[in-house]
Write an enzyme that holds these catalytic residues in place. Structure first.
Site, PDB file in Angstrom:
ATOM      1  N   ASP A 131     -27.489 -84.929 -36.704  1.00 49.42           N
ATOM      2  CA  ASP A 131     -27.456 -85.973 -37.735  1.00 49.42           C
ATOM      3  C   ASP A 131     -28.605 -86.551 -38.640  1.00 49.42           C
ATOM      4  O   ASP A 131     -28.474 -87.343 -39.590  1.00 49.42           O
ATOM      5  CB  ASP A 131     -26.486 -87.058 -37.296  1.00 49.42           C
ATOM      6  CG  ASP A 131     -25.138 -86.571 -37.152  1.00 49.42           C
ATOM      7  OD1 ASP A 131     -24.638 -86.032 -38.020  1.00 49.42           O
ATOM      8  OD2 ASP A 131     -24.665 -86.744 -35.848  1.00 49.42           O
ATOM      9  N   ASP A 200     -18.810 -81.780 -40.593  1.00 55.48           N
ATOM     10  CA  ASP A 200     -19.678 -82.725 -41.109  1.00 55.48           C
ATOM     11  C   ASP A 200     -21.206 -82.307 -41.340  1.00 55.48           C
ATOM     12  O   ASP A 200     -21.866 -82.981 -42.110  1.00 55.48           O
ATOM     13  CB  ASP A 200     -19.784 -83.865 -40.008  1.00 55.48           C
ATOM     14  CG  ASP A 200     -18.628 -84.089 -39.395  1.00 55.48           C
ATOM     15  OD1 ASP A 200     -17.756 -83.178 -39.189  1.00 55.48           O
ATOM     16  OD2 ASP A 200     -18.310 -85.065 -38.744  1.00 55.48           O
TER      17      ASP A 200
HETATM   18  N1  GLY Z   1     -19.856 -87.257 -38.617  1.00 57.41           N
HETATM   19  C1  GLY Z   1     -19.179 -87.866 -37.630  1.00 57.41           C
HETATM   20  C2  GLY Z   1     -17.717 -88.575 -38.434  1.00 57.41           C
HETATM   21  O1  GLY Z   1     -17.606 -88.226 -39.354  1.00 57.41           O
HETATM   22  O2  GLY Z   1     -17.299 -89.119 -37.604  1.00 57.41           O
END
Ligand code: GLY
Length: 431
Positions: A131, A200
């Protein structure tokens, strides 16, 4: 001789002409008025939303004073729940502050945005999960748009280069994707994910494209393109809905296509579908590769045409929650509410993605209109916080992870971030 009948006819004709004239003028006036009204309330909507945002984030700044604790959501008692610098949501508060500065131009918002951005400096070394792009580009990436001081700019760019290097540590060329999480078990514990990649992850690629432009070194963007092409191949089902998790073998073979935050392996987790729409639109902007545009359009069509998308266009947390043919691997009933919660974070990020998509797609108006409806809903009483409530967050009714029994029907910092971004995109397109 003028008869009574001819007089009536003449009068009628005259009246008809007058009536037509009157009708035409009335129509002209109403067209002018409606085109004024057509524009005006929308400008008002953006203004109203940013007024609420200023009040809410003013409050959040008063309660959040520890620069190692980043606001994320609320606790049950209404207090603000924070994360440390190593999670995934810590860049959104700074990003939201930059957006408020972009709209208002008020120096106090720039000062707050700078403070909360610089608080993230160590996260440039985040390599424990994928992330780093979310964290650093929503904060430092936005800071670059407004910072004029060359010393600061150089520092921010250096931090982004290191952040991109951190992202690349998770890229294995044999697999061709950035690994999202380290090995972990799936919900049913039947599978041990070796190299899990989640949809994601598309959102981490924008920073890599930027750092290639900045340094002139193509390696970052090449990784982004490889990641996006493989995601396109393995995360989409034939109807362009998405799997949340795809797990890979060391040679790049697909081992599993499952979910972690969605209802079932074969369901469509609403935020995941939103990440796909937004991510592929962004990759089209960065590469002009038609395949990415097509993927974004098809993912968007799946979303906006889904029979289970509510009238207000804000999705349930999963498009298939409680539907026949979808079986959760987690204990859904233990956690069942009397209603299926919506996810405003999926709504806001999808609105933002669709607005950008509307500027590229042939049928852009279709995406623009849908995004506009989403923004109107989010700006209504149901989702937009009454100033002074909602612990300082802007939007209500999001879901973090229902399977994990975590953050169900609560405010979430990233719902706010993409809402503000969408409003700014909306304003620019209108102009
Ligand atoms: N990237 C984690 C979520 O969307 O919960």
């Amino acid at each position: 001789m003028i008869t009574y009948k001819t007089t009536r006819m003449k009068l009628n004709n005259l009246n008809k002409k007058r009536r037509n004239l009157l009708l035409a003028s009335a129509l002209a006036v109403s067209v002018c008025a409606s085109s004024f009204l057509w524009f005006s309330p929308k400008t008002e909507l953006i203004k109203k939303d940013f007024t609420v945002a200023e009040k809410q984030y003013g409050d959040l700044l008063k309660t959040s004073t520890d620069l190692t604790q980043f606001p994320r959501t609320t606790n049950k008692d209404g207090s603000v729940k924070t994360t440390d610098v190593w999670d995934w949501t810590q860049g959104f508060f700074a990003g939201g502050l930059w957006y408020i500065y972009e709209y208002t131009g008020k120096p106090e918002w720039k000062a707050a945005a700078t403070k909360w951005t610089e608080a993230l400096e160590q996260a440039q070394f985040l390599t424990q999960h994928h992330d780093v792009g979310f964290v650093m580009y929503c904060s430092y990436g936005n800071a670059l748009k407004f910072e004029k001081d060359p010393v600061k700019l150089e520092k921010y760019n250096k931090i982004l280069i290191q952040s991109a290097e951190s992202a690349l540590t998770r890229f294995d060329p044999k697999v061709g994707l950035i690994k999202s999480w380290n090995a972990k078990a799936s919900w049913d514990k039947k599978t041990m994910w070796k190299y899990p990649v989640i949809i994601d992850n598309m959102m981490n690629l924008e920073m890599l494209c930027y750092v290639s432009k900045l340094t002139g070194n193509p390696k970052y963007k090449e990784v982004a393109v490889s990641h996006a092409l493989n995601t396109m191949k393995n995360h989409f089902r034939p109807d362009f809905s998405t799997y949340h998790v795809v797990d890979y073998a060391p040679d790049g073979k697909v081992l599993h296509q499952q979910t972690n935050q969605g209802y079932a392996d074969n369901s469509t987790w609403a935020r995941g579908q939103g990440w796909a729409i937004y991510g592929f639109t962004m990759m089209y902007r960065e590469t002009k590769d038609q395949r990415f545009l097509e993927a974004a359009e098809k993912a968007a069509d799946f979303y906006i045409n889904h029979p289970n998308l509510p009238k207000d266009k804000i999705p349930y947390w999963d498009f298939n929650a409680e539907q026949k043919g979808y079986r959760p691997d987690f204990d859904y009933n233990a956690n069942k509410l009397s209603y299926i919660p919506r996810d405003a974070s999926a709504g806001s990020l999808t609105a933002s993605g669709l607005l950008e998509l509307s500027t590229f797609a042939k049928d852009g108006k279709k995406y623009f209109t849908q995004a506009e409806m989403m923004l109107k809903s989010l700006s209504g009483d149901k989702y937009l916080a009454k100033p002074g409530t909602n612990s300082g967050f802007i939007l209500k009714h999001s879901v973090g992870s229902l399977p994990h029994k975590s953050e169900i029907d609560v405010p979430l910092i990233y719902a706010d971030y993409y809402f503000l971004e969408a409003l700014l995109r909306y304003q620019k397109i209108k102009k």
